[in-house]
Design an enzyme around this catalytic site. Structure first.
Site, PDB file in Angstrom:
ATOM      1  N   HIS A   1       2.493  -4.070  10.967  1.00  0.00           N
ATOM      2  CA  HIS A   1       3.781  -3.503  11.345  1.00  0.00           C
ATOM      3  C   HIS A   1       4.041  -3.565  12.847  1.00  0.00           C
ATOM      4  O   HIS A   1       5.116  -3.986  13.291  1.00  0.00           O
ATOM      5  CB  HIS A   1       3.842  -2.050  10.843  1.00  0.00           C
ATOM      6  CG  HIS A   1       5.158  -1.400  11.054  1.00  0.00           C
ATOM      7  ND1 HIS A   1       5.415  -0.607  12.144  1.00  0.00           N
ATOM      8  CD2 HIS A   1       6.304  -1.449  10.337  1.00  0.00           C
ATOM      9  CE1 HIS A   1       6.666  -0.181  12.077  1.00  0.00           C
ATOM     10  NE2 HIS A   1       7.221  -0.672  10.987  1.00  0.00           N
TER      11      HIS A   1
ATOM     12  N   HIS B   1       6.077  -7.452   6.846  1.00  0.00           N
ATOM     13  CA  HIS B   1       7.355  -6.898   7.295  1.00  0.00           C
ATOM     14  C   HIS B   1       8.347  -7.956   7.772  1.00  0.00           C
ATOM     15  O   HIS B   1       9.508  -7.644   8.027  1.00  0.00           O
ATOM     16  CB  HIS B   1       7.123  -5.760   8.286  1.00  0.00           C
ATOM     17  CG  HIS B   1       6.435  -4.631   7.581  1.00  0.00           C
ATOM     18  ND1 HIS B   1       7.019  -3.983   6.512  1.00  0.00           N
ATOM     19  CD2 HIS B   1       5.198  -4.096   7.710  1.00  0.00           C
ATOM     20  CE1 HIS B   1       6.167  -3.074   6.036  1.00  0.00           C
ATOM     21  NE2 HIS B   1       5.064  -3.135   6.748  1.00  0.00           N
TER      22      HIS B   1
ATOM     23  N   THR C   1       4.009   3.331   2.931  1.00  0.00           N
ATOM     24  CA  THR C   1       2.977   2.336   3.193  1.00  0.00           C
ATOM     25  C   THR C   1       1.704   2.842   2.521  1.00  0.00           C
ATOM     26  O   THR C   1       1.747   3.849   1.811  1.00  0.00           O
ATOM     27  CB  THR C   1       2.796   2.121   4.719  1.00  0.00           C
ATOM     28  OG1 THR C   1       1.747   1.173   4.939  1.00  0.00           O
ATOM     29  CG2 THR C   1       2.450   3.417   5.453  1.00  0.00           C
ATOM     30  N   THR C   2       0.586   2.118   2.715  1.00  0.00           N
ATOM     31  CA  THR C   2      -0.639   2.513   2.018  1.00  0.00           C
ATOM     32  C   THR C   2      -1.214   3.765   2.678  1.00  0.00           C
ATOM     33  O   THR C   2      -1.837   3.691   3.729  1.00  0.00           O
ATOM     34  CB  THR C   2      -1.659   1.354   2.051  1.00  0.00           C
ATOM     35  OG1 THR C   2      -0.976   0.157   1.707  1.00  0.00           O
ATOM     36  CG2 THR C   2      -2.787   1.600   1.088  1.00  0.00           C
TER      37      THR C   2
ATOM     38  N   ARG D   1      18.548  -8.400   3.429  1.00  0.00           N
ATOM     39  CA  ARG D   1      19.781  -9.148   3.177  1.00  0.00           C
ATOM     40  C   ARG D   1      19.694 -10.085   1.979  1.00  0.00           C
ATOM     41  O   ARG D   1      20.662 -10.757   1.664  1.00  0.00           O
ATOM     42  CB  ARG D   1      20.104 -10.004   4.416  1.00  0.00           C
ATOM     43  CG  ARG D   1      20.726  -9.222   5.541  1.00  0.00           C
ATOM     44  CD  ARG D   1      22.132  -8.803   5.135  1.00  0.00           C
ATOM     45  NE  ARG D   1      22.709  -7.896   6.102  1.00  0.00           N
ATOM     46  CZ  ARG D   1      23.507  -8.277   7.109  1.00  0.00           C
ATOM     47  NH1 ARG D   1      23.789  -9.546   7.295  1.00  0.00           N
ATOM     48  NH2 ARG D   1      24.003  -7.374   7.918  1.00  0.00           N
TER      49      ARG D   1
HETATM   50  N1  PXP Z   1      -4.900  -3.074   6.072  1.00  0.00           N
HETATM   51  C1  PXP Z   1      -4.460  -2.658   4.868  1.00  0.00           C
HETATM   52  C2  PXP Z   1      -5.435  -2.581   3.738  1.00  0.00           C
HETATM   53  C3  PXP Z   1      -3.096  -2.322   4.655  1.00  0.00           C
HETATM   54  O1  PXP Z   1      -2.689  -1.906   3.460  1.00  0.00           O
HETATM   55  C4  PXP Z   1      -2.207  -2.476   5.734  1.00  0.00           C
HETATM   56  C5  PXP Z   1      -0.749  -2.192   5.532  1.00  0.00           C
HETATM   57  O2  PXP Z   1      -0.222  -3.085   4.612  1.00  0.00           O
HETATM   58  C6  PXP Z   1      -2.707  -2.931   6.970  1.00  0.00           C
HETATM   59  C7  PXP Z   1      -4.060  -3.204   7.123  1.00  0.00           C
HETATM   60  C8  PXP Z   1      -1.817  -3.134   8.147  1.00  0.00           C
HETATM   61  O3  PXP Z   1      -1.293  -1.924   8.572  1.00  0.00           O
HETATM   62  P1  PXP Z   1      -0.138  -1.925   9.670  1.00  0.00           P
HETATM   63  O4  PXP Z   1       1.033  -2.619   9.056  1.00  0.00           O
HETATM   64  O5  PXP Z   1       0.090  -0.477   9.919  1.00  0.00           O
HETATM   65  O6  PXP Z   1      -0.677  -2.664  10.849  1.00  0.00           O
END
Ligand code: PXP
Length: 254
Positions: A224, A14, A107-108, A22
């Protein structure tokens, strides 16, 4: 108290989200990874998505160079596609975490259906492992999926903690307790089968302790929340605070 040291993998996706808002080069996720390493991250995680919405191919290459030079493991998250397989084979990251990916998701959401995709996943996992990456499968803590993960010869499972985090956010405490108990049982089963156990998604200062207390979990991947908090307090402060929360339940030996 469990004495095994729990590793903290910092997901820097992120920082790239902010940069891409931008265009241009700032803020650079690779500088973020460097700051995270200097602040005590045990590993760096980045998700190269099919739509390149945050991390780019060039970011992945620079992250691999940084992690190699700092002797820190890079965990590349990716969908199990031919395109990503070729990139991972070229890059040779320390670890590859296979995740489900849908373009429309934010997101995932949800874990990989390893049981349903077993025959597609097996050759991909073999190629990645033969190429020197440790393969991890991002799954829900479901017995069927855990046993299927074992049968693919993946070395690691990462338990999806997102549903637990959401249940707590929504104050659905009974649901949260039942998901926590599934995650606890799932981690024990995976460990018994010889899988290494990681956990991640939606982890914050408020929910990390319960997850860190699951004794078989050896790595948390957090993105995140840490990057969001770092905007206010700086990377060093938030990583040290997360480390302290983890060490509170696990100790810092080992
Ligand atoms: N683990 C996996 C496999 C993920 O896909 C993600 C999100 O990209 C994360 C951990 C981290 O999640 P968060 O950004 O909610 O901390």
């Amino acid at each position: 108290m469990n004495s095994a040291k729990l590793r903290l993998g910092v997901n820097i996706d992120h920082i790239a989200t902010v940069r891409n808002a931008r265009g241009g080069m700032h803020p650079d996720p690779v500088s973020g990874a460097w700051a995270a390493i200097k602040s005590g991250a045990d590993g760096i995680t980045a998700h190269l998505r099919e739509d390149r919405r945050h991390i780019t191919d060039d970011d992945m290459e620079r992250l691999q160079m940084l992690c190699e030079s700092e002797n820190i493991p890079l965990n590349m998250e990716m969908a199990a596609t031919e395109e990503m397989l070729e990139i991972a084979k070229r890059l040779k990251p320390h670890a590859v975490c296979l995740v489900p990916e849908r373009r429309e998701e934010r997101t995932t959401e949800g874990g990989l259906d390893v049981a349903g995709q077993h025959n597609t996943l097996v050759p991909i996992i073999r190629e990645l492992s033969d190429n020197g990456s440790r393969v991890s499968l991002f799954i829900e803590a479901d017995e069927n999926q855990i046993r299927a993960a074992k049968s693919t010869n993946a070395a690691v499972i990462e338990i999806h903690t997102g549903a637990y985090a959401h249940a707590l956010d929504d104050e659905k405490n009974d649901l949260a307790a039942s998901i926590l108990s599934s995650m606890t049982e799932g981690a024990a089963l995976g460990d018994k089968l010889g899988l290494e156990i990681h956990a991640g998604h939606g982890i914050t200062f408020d929910n990390v302790r319960e997850i860190a207390a699951i004794p078989q979990v050896v790595e948390l991947n957090i993105g995140h929340f840490l990057i969001g908090e770092a905007i206010f307090h700086g990377m060093d402060s938030v990583i040290k605070e997360m480390r302290a929360c983890m060490d509170e339940v696990r100790g810092n030996s080992g």
